[in-house]
Scaffold this motif. Structure first.
Motif, mmCIF file in Angstrom:
data_model
loop_
_atom_site.group_PDB
_atom_site.id
_atom_site.type_symbol
_atom_site.label_atom_id
_atom_site.label_comp_id
_atom_site.label_asym_id
_atom_site.label_seq_id
_atom_site.Cartn_x
_atom_site.Cartn_y
_atom_site.Cartn_z
ATOM 1 N N VAL A 504 54.970 65.033 25.279
ATOM 2 C CA VAL A 504 54.152 64.058 26.000
ATOM 3 C C VAL A 504 53.473 63.128 25.005
ATOM 4 O O VAL A 504 52.787 63.583 24.078
ATOM 5 C CB VAL A 504 53.087 64.755 26.874
ATOM 6 C CG1 VAL A 504 52.264 63.715 27.631
ATOM 7 C CG2 VAL A 504 53.741 65.731 27.840
ATOM 8 N N ILE A 505 53.674 61.835 25.180
ATOM 9 C CA ILE A 505 52.979 60.833 24.378
ATOM 10 C C ILE A 505 52.425 59.781 25.326
ATOM 11 O O ILE A 505 52.914 59.601 26.439
ATOM 12 C CB ILE A 505 53.890 60.176 23.325
ATOM 13 C CG1 ILE A 505 55.123 59.549 23.997
ATOM 14 C CG2 ILE A 505 54.301 61.178 22.262
ATOM 15 C CD1 ILE A 505 56.016 58.798 23.014
ATOM 16 N N GLY A 506 51.390 59.094 24.899
ATOM 17 C CA GLY A 506 50.795 58.084 25.759
ATOM 18 C C GLY A 506 49.943 57.116 24.975
ATOM 19 O O GLY A 506 49.670 57.295 23.779
ATOM 20 N N ASN A 507 49.543 56.064 25.672
ATOM 21 C CA ASN A 507 48.654 55.076 25.085
ATOM 22 C C ASN A 507 47.721 54.575 26.169
ATOM 23 O O ASN A 507 48.165 54.217 27.260
ATOM 24 C CB ASN A 507 49.447 53.907 24.491
ATOM 25 C CG ASN A 507 48.552 52.864 23.844
ATOM 26 O OD1 ASN A 507 48.033 51.980 24.510
ATOM 27 N ND2 ASN A 507 48.393 52.972 22.540
ATOM 28 N N ALA A 552 56.533 58.188 19.260
ATOM 29 C CA ALA A 552 55.552 58.957 18.493
ATOM 30 C C ALA A 552 54.976 58.132 17.356
ATOM 31 O O ALA A 552 53.827 58.332 16.944
ATOM 32 C CB ALA A 552 56.206 60.229 17.954
ATOM 33 N N ALA A 553 55.749 57.182 16.846
ATOM 34 C CA ALA A 553 55.295 56.374 15.707
ATOM 35 C C ALA A 553 54.232 55.359 16.099
ATOM 36 O O ALA A 553 53.372 55.013 15.287
ATOM 37 C CB ALA A 553 56.487 55.659 15.069
ATOM 38 N N ASN A 554 54.269 54.859 17.351
ATOM 39 C CA ASN A 554 53.336 53.784 17.689
ATOM 40 C C ASN A 554 52.353 54.144 18.803
ATOM 41 O O ASN A 554 51.528 53.324 19.195
ATOM 42 C CB ASN A 554 54.101 52.517 18.091
ATOM 43 C CG ASN A 554 54.937 52.689 19.353
ATOM 44 O OD1 ASN A 554 54.631 53.480 20.233
ATOM 45 N ND2 ASN A 554 56.020 51.930 19.437
ATOM 46 N N ALA A 555 52.439 55.367 19.337
ATOM 47 C CA ALA A 555 51.661 55.728 20.524
ATOM 48 C C ALA A 555 50.159 55.547 20.339
ATOM 49 O O ALA A 555 49.445 55.230 21.294
ATOM 50 C CB ALA A 555 51.967 57.169 20.931
ATOM 51 N N GLU A 556 49.660 55.740 19.138
ATOM 52 C CA GLU A 556 48.218 55.669 18.910
ATOM 53 C C GLU A 556 47.755 54.296 18.436
ATOM 54 O O GLU A 556 46.567 54.111 18.155
ATOM 55 C CB GLU A 556 47.811 56.731 17.875
ATOM 56 C CG GLU A 556 48.156 58.161 18.266
ATOM 57 C CD GLU A 556 47.485 58.570 19.572
ATOM 58 O OE1 GLU A 556 46.331 58.174 19.786
ATOM 59 O OE2 GLU A 556 48.130 59.265 20.379
ATOM 60 N N LEU A 557 48.655 53.335 18.379
ATOM 61 C CA LEU A 557 48.292 52.027 17.827
ATOM 62 C C LEU A 557 47.630 51.135 18.870
ATOM 63 O O LEU A 557 47.797 51.306 20.077
ATOM 64 C CB LEU A 557 49.532 51.335 17.270
ATOM 65 C CG LEU A 557 50.265 52.044 16.129
ATOM 66 C CD1 LEU A 557 51.390 51.165 15.607
ATOM 67 C CD2 LEU A 557 49.310 52.423 15.006
#
Length: 768
Positions: A504-507, A552-557
Motif C-alpha cells: 500500500v502506497i499513497g499520497n 514507492a519512489a515518489n509517494a512521499e513527494l
C-alpha cells in the motif's frame, strides 16, 4: 459607453452561425463573428441549415466557452483559450478528438506503452495532458479514444490551469462540451462512405416535448480501415440521449447519458527507431514499407467502453445563478497489441523484428459533483462578475493485464528477444522486418487469458476543492481577473501480493493555485493583457494511467509546481468579422521530480519552456474565410537530475556511480519548435463551398536524450460541399492530400506511430 463588455454569461455564437466561417475556431484565441441576416441565410443554404437562421445576428461576440469559471468574454480573458466548434469538426471531416485538435498549433500527441495506456494522450505546450481531460467541466480520468459525434465544441486552455480544474500537468487542459436539448425541433442525419472501407452514420435529433421540455439523442455507427496500413481497422458505435426541463424558465434540469463502445485492431506500434548506417537503435523511425503491420490479426485487439451519466440542475436567482452538476462515470480499456521491438537491434542486425506485446485491462469508476454560484454585483464604482463553487470527486481504478501462454513472446531459440531467424521455430514471435506476415498462426500455440482479477492493482483518489473567480472592472479601460482554488488531494494504491500482505502506497496533500491577470482595453474591440498562473502536479494524479503514476519512489513527494507568465493581445476587426491574437509566454516547472546523486527521487529538477503564439481567424470577405495559427516553443531541461553511469533497466547496480544527467540543456520530448496551421474556404453564390488547409509540425524528439525523433512534416487537406437544396448537402473530404509519409507520435524508447495515408470520404447531410 464603457469599453469594457464583461459578462458572466457571454452571448454564445449559435452553432449554425459558425457555418459562414471557414473553420469556426481560432488556434490561439476564440472565434469572433459578425453575421448579418444575408450572410447567415447564405450559410444556411450552402450547408443545408434551417432557414430560421435568417434571423440570427451576432455583433462582435467572442465564441464563448461553456465553463462558468470564465467570468469575462474571451476577448477580455487574460489567457490563451482555443474553441473548436461543431461546424469546424464537420468541415475538416474529423471523427475523433485527435482529428479535431490536429489544427490547433501547440498540441502534439504521445504514444502509449506499458506505463501509459493506449488512448488519447495530448501534449500541451510540452507537458503531457493525458490526465487533463474534462467533459462539461468535470474531470474525465478513464483512458479512451474519444469520439466527436455528441460534441458541441472543444475548449483548450493553454498554460498551467490548476485554478480552473485542480491538479494539472502544467501545459493546460481540454474540455469536451456535450450536445444538450434546445427548444427547437430539428433532426440532422449524416451518412458517409469512402476509401479504406469507410462507412459512418450519425443522427442528431432534437424534439420539443412540451412547455420548456425537450429531448435530444445522438447516434453513431462507424467502421473503417486505416489508409496506408495493412489489416488495421476501427469499429465503434455510440448513443447519447438527453432530456431537459424548464428551458424557458429560471429552474432547469438536464439529464443525459453517454455510451460509446469500440472494437479495434489497433495500430499503436508503427515502426522502431533505427539507424541503418550506424547500426544503432537511435535516430528516426526506419520504414521499409509504410503499409507494414507487425502485429498479429489473430491476437491483437483493443476494446473500450464509456458510460457517463450526468444530472445538471440550475436556478436563476435574478442576476445570480445556482448550479449543481453531478456525474457517474464508468469506463474500461482492454487491449493487447504488438509493439515493434528495437531493444536487441534486430532490424539492423538480422533484418527481423521482435513482436513485443503490451496489454492492459483497466476499469475506472468516478463520481463527481460541482456546486457553483455565478453572477454579477457592484461595490461602489467597481463592477464584479464572479464564479465560486465547491467540488468533490472520487475515482476508483482497477488495473490488470493479459497473460500469454506457450512461453510468452520470447524467442524460444534464444530465450530472449534476439531474432536471428523468423517463423514457427520462434513461436512466430519474430517476423521479417521488410515483409511481416500479420496472419501468422500465433494464437494456436499461445493461449491468452485475463490476469487474476484478485491481483488487480486498485487505486482510489478523493479530491475536495473550493474555488472563486472574479473579473473586476476598475475603470472604462482596465480589468482585473482573479482566480483562486484550494484542493485537498488524497490517493491510495493497493497492490495485492499472492500469499502475502498487499503493498500500500499513497499520497495526501493540499495545494493552493491561482490565476491573476490585468487587462487594458485601448478600444472596445481590443485588449492587451498580462497574466500569471500556477499548477500543481501531485504523485498519482493520473490514477496509474501515465507519466504521473504513484510509486514507492515518489509517494512521499510534494506536488510539482508550475508557473506561467503570459503577455498577449486580442482584437476584433472588420466590424467583428476578423480576430487577431498574439501571446508570448514563459512556463517554468522548478521542482520537477528527478533522481538525485544518491539514487533517490526528489523535487529537485527544473524545466522551462517559452514561446510565441499567433492567430488570425474570420472573414476576409463575406465569402472568403481564413483561419491560421503559428506557435514557437523553445523548451529546455534545465536540471534533469542524475543518471546511473551504467545502463540498467532495474536501477543502478552499484553505489557511487550516479552522474549529472547528460540530458541537461536538451529539448522536451514531443515538443516541436515550430508548428503552424491554415484553413480557408470560399463560398460561391450557387451553393458550392471549396476549402483546403495545411498543418506544419517541426521535428519532435521522443526521448529526453534527444537521440530519437520523428521528422518535420507538412500535411495538406481539402474539402468541397454543395447544397443540393436548402436542407440537403453533400460534402467531399480528402485527408493527407499528397499521401505524405509522416509520424504523429514519438514514444520515448522503442517506436513511433505512422500517420494514415491519403483517404477520401463523401457524406450526405440532411436536416429537417
Amino acid at each position: 459607453m464603457s469599453h469594457i463588455k464583461t459578462r458572466k454569461y457571454a452571448p454564445r455564437v449559435p452553432m449554425l452561425a459558425t457555418a459562414t466561417l471557414a473553420a469556426g475556431f481560432s488556434p490561439l484565441g476564440a472565434l469572433a463573428a459578425e453575421v448579418d441576416s444575408a450572410s447567415a441565410s447564405a450559410s444556411a443554404t450552402a450547408m443545408g441549415d434551417a432557414t430560421e437562421l435568417d434571423k440570427v445576428e451576432v455583433r462582435g461576440s467572442w465564441f464563448a466557452p461553456s465553463s462558468q469559471k470564465f467570468t469575462a468574454t474571451l476577448l477580455d480573458t487574460p489567457k490563451s483559450v482555443s474553441v473548436v466548434g461543431e461546424q469546424t469538426i464537420q468541415e475538416i471531416g474529423a471523427t475523433t478528438l485527435v482529428d479535431a485538435l490536429r489544427m490547433v498549433p501547440g498540441i502534439t500527441f504521445g504514444a502509449g506503452e506499458g506505463g501509459n495506456s493506449t488512448g488519447d494522450r495530448p501534449f500541451l505546450r510540452g507537458f503531457d495532458g493525458q490526465s487533463n481531460m474534462f467533459v462539461d467541466g468535470l474531470r474525465d480520468v478513464g483512458s479512451q479514444t474519444r469520439e466527436v459525434f455528441a460534441l458541441e465544441q472543444l475548449e483548450v486552455v493553454k498554460g498551467p490551469s490548476s485554478a480552473y480544474g485542480g491538479r494539472d500537468s502544467g501545459g493546460g487542459s481540454i474540455n469536451l462540451v456535450s450536445k444538450t436539448p434546445k427548444l427547437k425541433d430539428e433532426t440532422r442525419i449524416s451518412m458517409g462512405v469512402g476509401t479504406d472501407s469507410y462507412a459512418r452514420g450519425t443522427v442528431d435529433a432534437n424534439h420539443v416535448l412540451g412547455d420548456g421540455i425537450a429531448a435530444r439523442v445522438n447516434l453513431l455507427k462507424h467502421d473503417s480501415d486505416i489508409a496506408g496500413r495493412d489489416e488495421v481497422n476501427n469499429s465503434r458505435w455510440g448513443i447519447a440521449p438527453s432530456i431537459a426541463f424548464g428551458l424557458n424558465g429560471p429552474l432547469q434540469l438536464i439529464a443525459s447519458h453517454y455510451h460509446l463502445e469500440t472494437d479495434d485492431l489497433p495500430d499503436a506500434g508503427g515502426f522502431p527507431y533505427a539507424d541503418p548506417v550506424a547500426k544503432t537503435t537511435t535516430g528516426r523511425p526506419l520504414v521499409p514499407d509504410r503499409n507494414n503491420f507487425y502485429g498479429l490479426v489473430d491476437r491483437d485487439f483493443q476494446r473500450t467502453r464509456a458510460d457517463i451519466s450526468t444530472l445538471d440542475a440550475s436556478y436563476d436567482l435574478g442576476g445570480h445563478k445556482l448550479r449543481n452538476v453531478a456525474r457517474l462515470g464508468n469506463t474500461s480499456n482492454d487491449y493487447l497489441w504488438t509493439q515493434p521491438d528495437d531493444s536487441k537491434n534486430n532490424p539492423n542486425l538480422y533484418g527481423t523484428l521482435w513482436r513485443r506485446t503490451n496489454s492492459r485491462a483497466i476499469d475506472t469508476k468516478t463520481f463527481a459533483d460541482q456546486l457553483s454560484l455565478t453572477g454579477a454585483f457592484q461595490t461602489g464604482a467597481l463592477r464584479h462578475s464572479y464564479s465560486a463553487g465547491v467540488e468533490y470527486s472520487e475515482e476508483k481504478s482497477s488495473k490488470g493485464s493479459y497473460v500469454l501462454g506457450g512461453g510468452g513472446t520470447n524467442n524460444p531459440l534464444t530465450g530472449n528477444q534476439a531474432c536471428a531467424t523468423t517463423g514457427a521455430a520462434t513461436g512466430y514471435n519474430c517476423t521479417d522486418f521488410a515483409n511481416p506476415n500479420p496472419h501468422d498462426p500465433w494464437a494456436a500455440t499461445h493461449p491468452v487469458t485475463r490476469s487474476d482479477k484478485a491481483l488487480d492493482i486498485e487505486q482510489t483518489t478523493v479530491t475536495k476543492s473550493v474555488y472563486a473567480f472574479d473579473t473586476i472592472e476598475l475603470s472604462e479601460r482596465w480589468l482585473l481577473n482573479l482566480g483562486l482554488r484550494w484542493d485537498d488531494f488524497d490517493t491510495e494504491q493497493v497492490t495485492p501480493v499472492a500469499g502475502a500482505a498487499p503493498t500500500v502506497i499513497g499520497n495526501a496533500d493540499t495545494f493552493l493555485n491561482y490565476q491573476a491577470g490585468v487587462v487594458f482595453k485601448p478600444t472596445a474591440n481590443g485588449s492587451v493583457y498580462l497574466s500569471w498562473g500556477t499548477s500543481s502536479t501531485p504523485p498519482g494524479m493520473d490514477s496509474g494511467e501515465g507519466n504521473d503514476a504513484i510509486s514507492a519512489a515518489n509517494a512521499e513527494l510534494e506536488p510539482q509546481q508550475t508557473r506561467n507568465l503570459e503577455l498577449g493581445t486580442k482584437w476584433d476587426l472588420l466590424a467583428g468579422r476578423m480576430n487577431l491574437t498574439a501571446a508570448i509566454f514563459h512556463t517554468e516547472m522548478d521542482n520537477a521530480r528527478v533522481t538525485i546523486d544518491n539514487g533517490t527521487t526528489r523535487n529537485a529538477g527544473r524545466k522551462v519552456i517559452e514561446g510565441v503564439e499567433l492567430g488570425i481567424n474570420g472573414q476576409l470577405t463575406r465569402n472568403w474565410n481564413v483561419s491560421a495559427g503559428y506557435t514557437y516553443m523553445q523548451s529546455e531541461l534545465k536540471d534533469n537530475g542524475y543518471v546511473c553511469s551504467i545502463s540498467s533497466r532495474t536501477g543502478c547496480p552499484a553505489p557511487g556511480v550516479w552522474v549529472v544527467s547528460p540530458n541537461n540543456g536538451n529539448e522536451f520530448p514531443n515538443t516541436p519548435k515550430h508548428a503552424a496551421t491554415v484553413w480557408s474556404t470560399y463560398r460561391f453564390p450557387f451553393g458550392l463551398v471549396v476549402g483546403g488547409g495545411a498543418s506544419y509540425v517541426d521535428r519532435q524528439y521522443g526521448d529526453a536524450a534527444n537521440s530519437k525523433w520523428i521528422p518535420a512534416y507538412t500535411r495538406w487537406d481539402a474539402m468541397a460541399s454543395y447544397a443540393v437544396q436548402d436542407n440537403i448537402s453533400v460534402q467531399l473530404n480528402v485527408q493527407n492530400l499528397t499521401d505524405r509519409v509522416y509520424f504523429t507520435k514519438a514514444y520515448s524508447s522503442h517506436y513511433a506511430t505512422i500517420a494514415p495515408g491519403r483517404s477520401a470520404t463523401l457524406s450526405l447531410n440532411v436536416a429537417f
